[in-house]
Write a protein that holds these residues in place. Sequence first.
Motif, PDB file in Angstrom:
ATOM      1  N   CYS A 273       7.906 167.782 -11.029  1.00 20.56           N
ATOM      2  CA  CYS A 273       7.429 168.619  -9.925  1.00 20.56           C
ATOM      3  C   CYS A 273       6.328 169.584 -10.353  1.00 20.56           C
ATOM      4  CB  CYS A 273       8.590 169.382  -9.297  1.00 20.56           C
ATOM      5  SG  CYS A 273       9.685 168.295  -8.369  1.00 20.56           S
TER       6      CYS A 273
ATOM      7  N   GLU B  84       2.553 166.964  -6.225  1.00 17.94           N
ATOM      8  CA  GLU B  84       2.515 167.811  -5.029  1.00 17.94           C
ATOM      9  C   GLU B  84       3.597 167.347  -4.047  1.00 17.94           C
ATOM     10  OE1 GLU B  84       0.333 170.423  -4.431  1.00 17.94           O
ATOM     11  OE2 GLU B  84      -0.272 170.161  -6.517  1.00 17.94           O
ATOM     12  N   PRO B  85       4.148 168.264  -3.240  1.00 18.54           N
ATOM     13  CA  PRO B  85       5.134 167.850  -2.234  1.00 18.54           C
ATOM     14  C   PRO B  85       4.605 166.705  -1.370  1.00 18.54           C
ATOM     15  CG  PRO B  85       5.129 170.223  -2.416  1.00 18.54           C
ATOM     16  CD  PRO B  85       3.972 169.722  -3.256  1.00 18.54           C
ATOM     17  N   CYS B  86       5.456 165.714  -1.169  1.00 16.17           N
ATOM     18  CA  CYS B  86       5.084 164.497  -0.444  1.00 16.17           C
ATOM     19  C   CYS B  86       6.369 163.847   0.067  1.00 16.17           C
ATOM     20  CB  CYS B  86       4.347 163.538  -1.383  1.00 16.17           C
ATOM     21  SG  CYS B  86       5.301 163.048  -2.854  1.00 16.17           S
ATOM     22  N   ASP B  87       6.232 162.708   0.710  1.00 17.05           N
ATOM     23  CA  ASP B  87       7.412 161.937   1.113  1.00 17.05           C
ATOM     24  C   ASP B  87       8.044 161.364  -0.148  1.00 17.05           C
ATOM     25  OD1 ASP B  87       6.996 162.484   3.778  1.00 17.05           O
ATOM     26  OD2 ASP B  87       5.919 160.618   4.168  1.00 17.05           O
ATOM     27  N   THR B  88       9.332 161.655  -0.342  1.00 12.74           N
ATOM     28  CA  THR B  88      10.012 161.371  -1.599  1.00 12.74           C
ATOM     29  C   THR B  88      11.331 160.661  -1.345  1.00 12.74           C
ATOM     30  OG1 THR B  88       9.006 163.312  -2.617  1.00 12.74           O
ATOM     31  CG2 THR B  88      11.020 162.501  -3.639  1.00 12.74           C
TER      32      THR B  88
ATOM     33  N   LEU C  22      14.198 169.355  -4.620  1.00 15.42           N
ATOM     34  CA  LEU C  22      12.934 168.860  -4.083  1.00 15.42           C
ATOM     35  C   LEU C  22      12.685 169.408  -2.679  1.00 15.42           C
ATOM     36  CD1 LEU C  22      13.365 165.196  -5.329  1.00 15.42           C
ATOM     37  CD2 LEU C  22      11.513 166.732  -6.040  1.00 15.42           C
TER      38      LEU C  22
ATOM     39  N   PHE D  66       9.152 169.144  -0.519  1.00 12.49           N
ATOM     40  CA  PHE D  66       9.085 167.688  -0.433  1.00 12.49           C
ATOM     41  C   PHE D  66       9.885 167.241   0.792  1.00 12.49           C
ATOM     42  CE2 PHE D  66       8.088 168.499  -4.811  1.00 12.49           C
ATOM     43  CZ  PHE D  66       7.346 167.417  -5.267  1.00 12.49           C
ATOM     44  N   ASN D  67       9.431 166.166   1.454  1.00 12.40           N
ATOM     45  CA  ASN D  67      10.211 165.526   2.522  1.00 12.40           C
ATOM     46  C   ASN D  67      11.038 164.447   1.850  1.00 12.40           C
ATOM     47  OD1 ASN D  67       9.077 166.979   4.718  1.00 12.40           O
ATOM     48  ND2 ASN D  67       7.227 165.760   4.478  1.00 12.40           N
ATOM     49  N   VAL D  68      12.344 164.670   1.753  1.00 11.81           N
ATOM     50  CA  VAL D  68      13.202 163.849   0.911  1.00 11.81           C
ATOM     51  C   VAL D  68      14.103 162.936   1.740  1.00 11.81           C
ATOM     52  CG1 VAL D  68      14.943 163.873  -0.930  1.00 11.81           C
ATOM     53  CG2 VAL D  68      13.267 165.743  -0.780  1.00 11.81           C
TER      54      VAL D  68
ATOM     55  N   ASN E 157      14.010 168.935   6.151  1.00 13.46           N
ATOM     56  CA  ASN E 157      13.134 168.039   5.392  1.00 13.46           C
ATOM     57  C   ASN E 157      13.912 167.140   4.427  1.00 13.46           C
ATOM     58  OD1 ASN E 157      13.770 170.263   3.761  1.00 13.46           O
ATOM     59  ND2 ASN E 157      11.879 170.104   2.590  1.00 13.46           N
TER      60      ASN E 157
ATOM     61  N   TYR F  74       6.626 155.794  -0.115  1.00 11.85           N
ATOM     62  CA  TYR F  74       6.808 157.146  -0.618  1.00 11.85           C
ATOM     63  C   TYR F  74       5.725 157.492  -1.639  1.00 11.85           C
ATOM     64  CZ  TYR F  74      11.437 156.458   1.375  1.00 11.85           C
ATOM     65  OH  TYR F  74      12.465 156.191   2.230  1.00 11.85           O
TER      66      TYR F  74
END
Length: 188
Positions: free
Chosen positions: A22, A26-30, A44, A49-51, A75, A92
């Motif tokens: 991390c 960068e925060p992202c779809d995870t 996350l 992050f969108n987890v 999220n 992702y």
Amino acid sequence: MIVDLNSRYGLNPAHSEVVEACKIIEPCDTLDMGCSNGRNALYLGQLGFNVTAIDINPGAIDTLQSIINEEKMDNIKALVHDINSASLTEDYGFISCTVTLMFISPANVDAIIADMQKRTLPGGYNLIVCAMSTDEHPCPVPFPFTLKAGQLREAYTGWDLIKYNEDVGTMHNGAKLQFATMLARKPG
């Protein structure tokens, strides 16, 4: 500010390799594969992050879902999913699979890794930490699956290996094991 949700709910801290990753992702779809009670997903999620957190254990998913509801974290999605099926349905930017593959049916591991790679967006990342069994360090734990020397590196030929090692480490129960640890970036 990050609240330590893991200790608040009696969970182990986020995996050290997730914390390290991390620092550059960068925060992202995870996707958190084999999320158990959600120690990595919660960490996350707090970072933005969108987890999507998946695990085969409905009890673990129920525990995570109750924390998500209590903390009003919109999220994080917690879903019961059998990773053995190698049938991810979304793409992702980051797929994390820490200490999960060793519980998978050995016949499915290649398909699971190929599915992870296919479902990673260009420029996205895969993080894998998995026990190994080698001549120098036979695995003392009877996991269904362990990696052989160089096996994970070979599976990611063509990806940018941000981090790769096959070091001996200690599990939370004190057992000494060799682990393959990899953070790889898919070519953009």
